[in-house]
Design a protein around this motif. Sequence first.
Motif, PDB file in Angstrom:
ATOM      1  N   GLY A  75       0.806  -1.217   0.000  1.00  0.00           N
ATOM      2  CA  GLY A  75       0.000   0.000   0.000  1.00  0.00           C
ATOM      3  C   GLY A  75       0.840   1.269   0.000  1.00  0.00           C
ATOM      4  N   ALA A  76       0.156   2.382  -0.206  1.00  0.00           N
ATOM      5  CA  ALA A  76       0.835   3.683  -0.148  1.00  0.00           C
ATOM      6  C   ALA A  76       1.456   3.869   1.232  1.00  0.00           C
ATOM      7  N   SER A  77       0.823   3.302   2.249  1.00  0.00           N
ATOM      8  CA  SER A  77       1.320   3.492   3.621  1.00  0.00           C
ATOM      9  C   SER A  77       2.733   2.948   3.804  1.00  0.00           C
ATOM     10  N   TRP A 100      -3.136  11.920   5.275  1.00  0.00           N
ATOM     11  CA  TRP A 100      -2.119  11.050   4.646  1.00  0.00           C
ATOM     12  C   TRP A 100      -0.758  11.704   4.699  1.00  0.00           C
ATOM     13  N   THR A 144       1.358  15.519  -1.253  1.00  0.00           N
ATOM     14  CA  THR A 144       0.222  14.619  -1.501  1.00  0.00           C
ATOM     15  C   THR A 144      -0.628  15.362  -2.517  1.00  0.00           C
ATOM     16  N   ASN A 146      -3.401  14.749  -4.174  1.00  0.00           N
ATOM     17  CA  ASN A 146      -4.853  14.822  -3.959  1.00  0.00           C
ATOM     18  C   ASN A 146      -5.162  14.306  -2.554  1.00  0.00           C
ATOM     19  N   THR A 148      -7.529  12.857  -0.432  1.00  0.00           N
ATOM     20  CA  THR A 148      -8.711  12.013  -0.584  1.00  0.00           C
ATOM     21  C   THR A 148      -9.764  12.268   0.490  1.00  0.00           C
ATOM     22  N   ASP A 167       2.847  11.415  -3.220  1.00  0.00           N
ATOM     23  CA  ASP A 167       1.809  10.413  -3.023  1.00  0.00           C
ATOM     24  C   ASP A 167       0.683  10.779  -3.984  1.00  0.00           C
ATOM     25  N   SER A 169      -1.812   8.582  -4.812  1.00  0.00           N
ATOM     26  CA  SER A 169      -2.746   7.454  -4.688  1.00  0.00           C
ATOM     27  C   SER A 169      -4.090   7.723  -5.349  1.00  0.00           C
ATOM     28  N   SER A 170      -4.610   8.930  -5.155  1.00  0.00           N
ATOM     29  CA  SER A 170      -6.004   9.130  -5.567  1.00  0.00           C
ATOM     30  C   SER A 170      -6.178  10.039  -6.777  1.00  0.00           C
ATOM     31  N   GLN A 190      -5.838   1.207  -5.421  1.00  0.00           N
ATOM     32  CA  GLN A 190      -7.279   0.967  -5.230  1.00  0.00           C
ATOM     33  C   GLN A 190      -8.173   2.184  -5.436  1.00  0.00           C
ATOM     34  N   LYS A 191      -7.604   3.330  -5.810  1.00  0.00           N
ATOM     35  CA  LYS A 191      -8.435   4.510  -6.054  1.00  0.00           C
ATOM     36  C   LYS A 191      -8.700   4.713  -7.549  1.00  0.00           C
TER      37      LYS A 191
HETATM   38  C1  LIG Z   1      -5.867   5.781   0.314  1.00  0.00           C
HETATM   39  C2  LIG Z   1      -4.679   6.642   0.426  1.00  0.00           C
HETATM   40  C3  LIG Z   1      -3.520   6.231   1.111  1.00  0.00           C
HETATM   41  C4  LIG Z   1      -3.418   4.899   1.812  1.00  0.00           C
HETATM   42  O1  LIG Z   1      -3.265   3.894   0.905  1.00  0.00           O
HETATM   43  P1  LIG Z   1      -3.045   2.378   1.391  1.00  0.00           P
HETATM   44  O2  LIG Z   1      -2.814   1.700   0.083  1.00  0.00           O
HETATM   45  O3  LIG Z   1      -4.292   1.963   2.092  1.00  0.00           O
HETATM   46  O4  LIG Z   1      -1.864   2.337   2.282  1.00  0.00           O
HETATM   47  C5  LIG Z   1      -2.441   7.082   1.127  1.00  0.00           C
HETATM   48  N1  LIG Z   1      -2.480   8.290   0.544  1.00  0.00           N
HETATM   49  C6  LIG Z   1      -3.576   8.724  -0.117  1.00  0.00           C
HETATM   50  C7  LIG Z   1      -3.558  10.079  -0.772  1.00  0.00           C
HETATM   51  C8  LIG Z   1      -4.707   7.917  -0.179  1.00  0.00           C
HETATM   52  O5  LIG Z   1      -5.796   8.338  -0.846  1.00  0.00           O
END
Ligand SMILES: *Cc1c(COP(=O)(O)O)cnc(C)c1O
Length: 356
Positions: A75-77, A100, A144, A146, A148, A167, A169-170, A190-191
């Motif tokens: 994951g992003a974490s 985040w 970051t 976006n 989320t 980051d 992710s979204s 997953q986003k």
């Molecule tokens: C969902 C999200 C995360 C966490 O992602 P994981 O894959 O659950 O670790 C981190 N940063 C952003 C911007 C997110 O939207």
Amino acid sequence: MMKKHNFYAGPSILPQEVIAATADAVKNFSNTGLSVLEVSHRSKEFQAVVDEAVVLFKELLQIPEGYSVLFLGGGASSQFCMAPYNLMKGKTAYLNTGAWATKAIKEAKFFGEVVEVASSKDKNFTYIPTGYTVPSDVDYLHVTTNNTIYGTELHQDLDVNVPMVADMSSDIFSRPIDIKKYVCIYGGAQKNLAPAGLTFVIIKDDALGQVDRAIPTMLDYRTHIKKGSMFNTPPVMNIFTALETLRWIKKIGGVAEMQRRAKEKAALLYAEVDRNKLFKGTVEKKDRSYMNICFVMEEKYAALENAFLEFASLKGMVGIKGHRSVGGFRASCYNAMPLESVKALIECMKAFEAKN
Ligand SMILES: *Cc1c(COP(=O)(O)O)cnc(C)c1O
């Protein structure tokens, strides 16, 4: 069954045809007579999937030479620690725009000095700070792009005097990115890309190998570059789905078209939030996210919050309850979200206004 409109923040909507292709591959993957759930990650058929996914990832984001694309777990974490582990020599800068970013800062502090260049915490992260200075002696600035949870977004790559780590992710694949401004871009899939369990990393090769500390094998980007994301078993099915999403993005017109659609959907929904007497937006207009559209009831109508959730759910809206740290509503409108679903939500908001 009634048509559902999927506004979940993550895991979240994927294109229908991507889901259909994955379902087919669960039964018969690439004419192997086996399910994608049961094939070796070392089979030639799956190697072809990874190879094409990397090629398309680079093509769609116009990633220049000298960068690698990795598909990992965690994951992003996990990247909150992996990025500084690999890239932070002594001191880094972080822009704090939400929960985040705050978590990323916490992990970076394990590795050295972290300068928080600015934070929007004073107003519950309802805006993106500007007008700060980034010390010139930091290894990178982390952003970051976006947020989320709070629904703010950096709509453009920043102009700063140091390389960036992001980051994404979204909002990955929702706009063109000037990759060369970054040494590392990462996110959970997953986003906007694939089912949960897959993490993407874009890493600049020559930014690695410059820290003094020893890095455990699994947390060293070089391990995964050398082994083409196959040092250990990657999430096989998720990579298959990611490839299908990348093919879908390309077929539809690439990230420029994704951006056009995102702007169109967001503009329609924000216009209704602003027009409708029951609702109001939660963030500064210039920083409004195209991906996660947050809004609440006007104070006068606060008591109607649950009634609206119920009303909307009867009309097929799923996942619009806001995150607990903002309250109200959050309509996540990722790349796969059809315009039709956004229009359905708007109709629902109008109908609820007429009733009240
Ligand atoms: C969902 C999200 C995360 C966490 O992602 P994981 O894959 O659950 O670790 C981190 N940063 C952003 C911007 C997110 O939207």
